[in-house]
Every structure is written in C-alpha cells, then in structure tokens.
Design an enzyme around this catalytic site. Sequence first.
Site, PDB file in Angstrom:
ATOM      1  CB  SER A  26      -6.736   4.856   7.770  1.00  0.00           C
ATOM      2  OG  SER A  26      -5.984   5.156   6.617  1.00  0.00           O
ATOM      3  CE1 TYR A  75      -8.552   8.516   5.660  1.00  0.00           C
ATOM      4  CE2 TYR A  75     -10.856   8.434   6.276  1.00  0.00           C
ATOM      5  CZ  TYR A  75      -9.665   7.792   5.989  1.00  0.00           C
ATOM      6  OH  TYR A  75      -9.604   6.426   6.050  1.00  0.00           O
ATOM      7  CE  LYS A  81     -11.081   6.242   9.231  1.00  0.00           C
ATOM      8  NZ  LYS A  81     -12.252   5.435   9.587  1.00  0.00           N
TER       9      LYS A  81
HETATM   10  C1  WQD Z   1      -2.540   5.243  -4.304  1.00  0.00           C
HETATM   11  C2  WQD Z   1      -1.403   5.602  -5.251  1.00  0.00           C
HETATM   12  C3  WQD Z   1      -1.377   7.934  -5.844  1.00  0.00           C
HETATM   13  C4  WQD Z   1      -5.170   7.806  -8.088  1.00  0.00           C
HETATM   14  C5  WQD Z   1      -5.868   6.899   0.510  1.00  0.00           C
HETATM   15  C6  WQD Z   1      -6.137   7.271   1.949  1.00  0.00           C
HETATM   16  C7  WQD Z   1      -6.224   6.018   2.787  1.00  0.00           C
HETATM   17  C8  WQD Z   1      -7.301   5.130   2.207  1.00  0.00           C
HETATM   18  C9  WQD Z   1      -6.898   4.745   0.780  1.00  0.00           C
HETATM   19  C10 WQD Z   1      -9.532   5.510   2.983  1.00  0.00           C
HETATM   20  C11 WQD Z   1      -0.737   6.936  -4.892  1.00  0.00           C
HETATM   21  C12 WQD Z   1      -1.643   7.066  -7.071  1.00  0.00           C
HETATM   22  C13 WQD Z   1      -4.070   7.448  -7.320  1.00  0.00           C
HETATM   23  C14 WQD Z   1      -4.977   8.204  -9.438  1.00  0.00           C
HETATM   24  C15 WQD Z   1      -2.612   7.876  -9.196  1.00  0.00           C
HETATM   25  N1  WQD Z   1      -8.542   5.789   2.176  1.00  0.00           N
HETATM   26  N2  WQD Z   1      -2.810   7.483  -7.868  1.00  0.00           N
HETATM   27  N3  WQD Z   1      -3.702   8.222  -9.945  1.00  0.00           N
HETATM   28  O1  WQD Z   1      -3.612   7.985  -1.257  1.00  0.00           O
HETATM   29  O2  WQD Z   1      -2.466   5.739  -0.779  1.00  0.00           O
HETATM   30  O3  WQD Z   1      -4.599   6.308   0.406  1.00  0.00           O
HETATM   31  O4  WQD Z   1      -6.834   5.987   0.033  1.00  0.00           O
HETATM   32  O5  WQD Z   1      -9.581   4.702   3.866  1.00  0.00           O
HETATM   33  O6  WQD Z   1      -6.559   6.337   4.100  1.00  0.00           O
HETATM   34  O7  WQD Z   1      -5.052   8.035   2.431  1.00  0.00           O
HETATM   35  O8  WQD Z   1      -4.636   5.793  -2.036  1.00  0.00           O
HETATM   36  O9  WQD Z   1      -5.553   5.008  -4.197  1.00  0.00           O
HETATM   37  O10 WQD Z   1      -5.586   7.501  -3.689  1.00  0.00           O
HETATM   38  O11 WQD Z   1      -3.401   6.386  -4.210  1.00  0.00           O
HETATM   39  O12 WQD Z   1      -1.473   7.916  -9.663  1.00  0.00           O
HETATM   40  O13 WQD Z   1      -5.953   8.553 -10.190  1.00  0.00           O
HETATM   41  O14 WQD Z   1      -1.918   5.776  -6.557  1.00  0.00           O
HETATM   42  O15 WQD Z   1      -0.505   9.019  -6.161  1.00  0.00           O
HETATM   43  O16 WQD Z   1       0.657   6.821  -5.189  1.00  0.00           O
HETATM   44  P1  WQD Z   1      -3.713   6.533  -0.951  1.00  0.00           P
HETATM   45  P2  WQD Z   1      -4.892   6.193  -3.570  1.00  0.00           P
END
Ligand code: WQD
Length: 337
Positions: free
Chosen positions: A125, A149, A153
């Site tokens: 990841s 997590y 990885k």
């Molecule tokens: C994306 C953007 C949030 C939810 C994580 C893991 C990565 C992979 C994918 C597993 C950010 C914003 C999110 C919400 C929001 N996981 N957001 N409101 O954190 O980039 O990555 O998930 O394999 O390894 O680290 O993904 O979708 O949680 O967030 O504003 O309800 O959306 O702040 O900017 P992230 P995400």
Amino acid sequence: MSTILVTGGTGYIGSHTCVELIEAGHEVVVIDNLYNSNIHSLDRIKEITGVKPKFYEVDILDRKGLDQVFAENKIDAVIHFAGYKAVGESCEKPLLYYTNNIAGSINLYEAMKDANVKTLVFSSSATVYGAPKSVPIREDFETHTTNPYGTTKLMNEQILADVCAADPEWSVLLLRYFNPIGAHPCGLLGEVPNGIPNNLVPYIARVANGTLEFLRVWGDDYDTVDGTGVRDYIHVVDLAKGHIKAVEYALGHKGADYVNLGTGNGYSVLQVLHAFEKACGKELPYKIMERRPGDIATCYADTKKAKEMLGWEAEYGIDEMCEHSWNFTVKNPNGIE
Ligand code: WQD
C-alpha cells in the site's frame, strides 16, 4: 496458462483480480476465511466469467489448511491479498493486526517454501510512504508508517525482501496500491464495507443512496487545490489488471521489486464528491469538519516504473470510477448476497 492461488480472493480487490486472471486464461484457486467478504462473490465471478474458482475456507493462520491447499493443487504462483485493512481499527487492535497480517503471512510464506512455490505478488500500500517529501511518489522514496496497518505492510515487504536475499529462487513483486475505488462495470462485483465506511467513496455512495445523511469532509485547510485532501484514486479493475501483468512478470523473473499501482493523477475530496454527484444525478450534502488524525495533504503516484517494467497503466478516469461505483450500489442495495 498458470495456476494461481489467490488469498483473500472473495474480497473486494481479490474477487476483481480473479475475474481478470480467468479472462487472461489462468486457473484460479481461492482461499479466504470470509471474515470481511461473502462467499457469494464466487457466484458473481462465475456469472461474469463462466468459471467458478476452486475455493477453500481457510484462514492463513491455519498452517494445516494451507498445506492441504498446496498438496491438492499444483500452484505456480500466489497473489496474497488476505489481511485486515482498516487503519483506525489497527490503532485500536494492534495485536489483532500483527497476528493476522504478520504471523498469518509468515505462515503462508513457510507453506509456500515447503511446497516449493516461490513466486509471489504481495498486496502492499502507498501508506508505506507516510507523508512523502514531494509528489509524485516514486518507489525509491523513503518509507515511514504512522499506524499498525501500514506497519504490517512495510514489515511484509521487509520479510519478503529478506527471503529473496536468502534464496535467489524466490520471485516477489510488492505492489503499492494508491486508493482503489469503483466496481466492475457490469455491476456484479464491488466494494461492500463492513459497517460505516472509513474510506471516502464507499461513504459517499451511502450518502447517495440515502443510508447516510451527509459526507463529513475531514478538513479543508490543506495546501491543495481547494483545501481538501488529494489522493490518487485508481479503478479496481485497472488495479486487478495490474496484478495479471505483475504475476506474469514474476513468473519470468527472480528477486524482489516494488511497483506503484496508481493513475498518477490526484483528486481532492470535493472533486470526487462532485464527480459522484454527476454519476448519481443528485446533489450530495457535506459538512466541513476538523482534519482526521494521521491524514496527509497530498498523495499520488509516479507511474513510470509500472509502465516500463510491466507494460501496464491505468485506463479509467474518475468519472467512470464513480459511475461504476454508483451502478454497483444501486444494483446491490444489500451488498453481495
Ligand atoms: C481519502 C481522503 C480523507 C472519508 C486509506 C489507507 C490506504 C488504503 C485506502 C487500505 C482523505 C478524506 C475520507 C470521509 C473524508 N486502505 N475523507 N471523509 O486515508 O487516503 O487511505 O484507505 O488498503 O492504505 O491509508 O483513504 O478514503 O480514508 O481518505 O473527507 O468520510 O478522503 O481525509 O483526504 P486514505 P480514505
């Protein structure tokens, strides 16, 4: 044609990868403990491809179960998806994550070694990069994790690099995914998160179908185009096709290598929200909240290595990712059942 063992093959990325493996002419064997997926994914794979993969309900912590799979099938390579993947949960339950994602994976690698199966594609990841010093992010950038997590990885990457250094017969590709979203265009496979989604697009999908009231936007004071977080969203089918290229490459090479699987494009939270509004044809309510602890401002991939080494690049754009996600949501109000 090769026989590929897919661990976690009834899950979101695993099931889409099974479809692409079958359509590329490979034989597929799936193991999964069904902790975070539904066995009916196998029926959906059959509906799409005409082939139902051979399935074993096995936990990677069950060494005897793993040995039985290798004894009963002539496996040429393994694609290893099985693992827990919620960043927040990993902070609350670190031992659960280290037991499953590290001890379980080591179990798998030991079973592979004893069965003389030494070709592996590992689901890593972009989270291993932590807060990058610049973007786009290249595979030779420093790694640094900020949650259990992500650390599992990075630990798996180190374990597998050491295994390859000790035994040159091993071939391992460590695929660093950016943000997988979307669903198979036919609407039969897609993401079905347990409970309230942590990730952006599954949450937006629930707002769009009325099961959640509004999107909480975690901060709009980042140094980005509109202040909200920027990520490299990649269509799950593009990601799956990257795995076909990766396993076929790994079957013809030795040693360990790292490859980013992303699009090279960054989209903000609000840009994704507006793309989803276009896909579902309605305005979606949101509220600006405080930043989420551990979030970074911007993250997107340098995609040169995947293109040069694997001959792969993502094809779908953000609009199609949202259209396919919405199509799956509408067609599967109760998930895959
Ligand atoms: C994306 C953007 C949030 C939810 C994580 C893991 C990565 C992979 C994918 C597993 C950010 C914003 C999110 C919400 C929001 N996981 N957001 N409101 O954190 O980039 O990555 O998930 O394999 O390894 O680290 O993904 O979708 O949680 O967030 O504003 O309800 O959306 O702040 O900017 P992230 P995400």
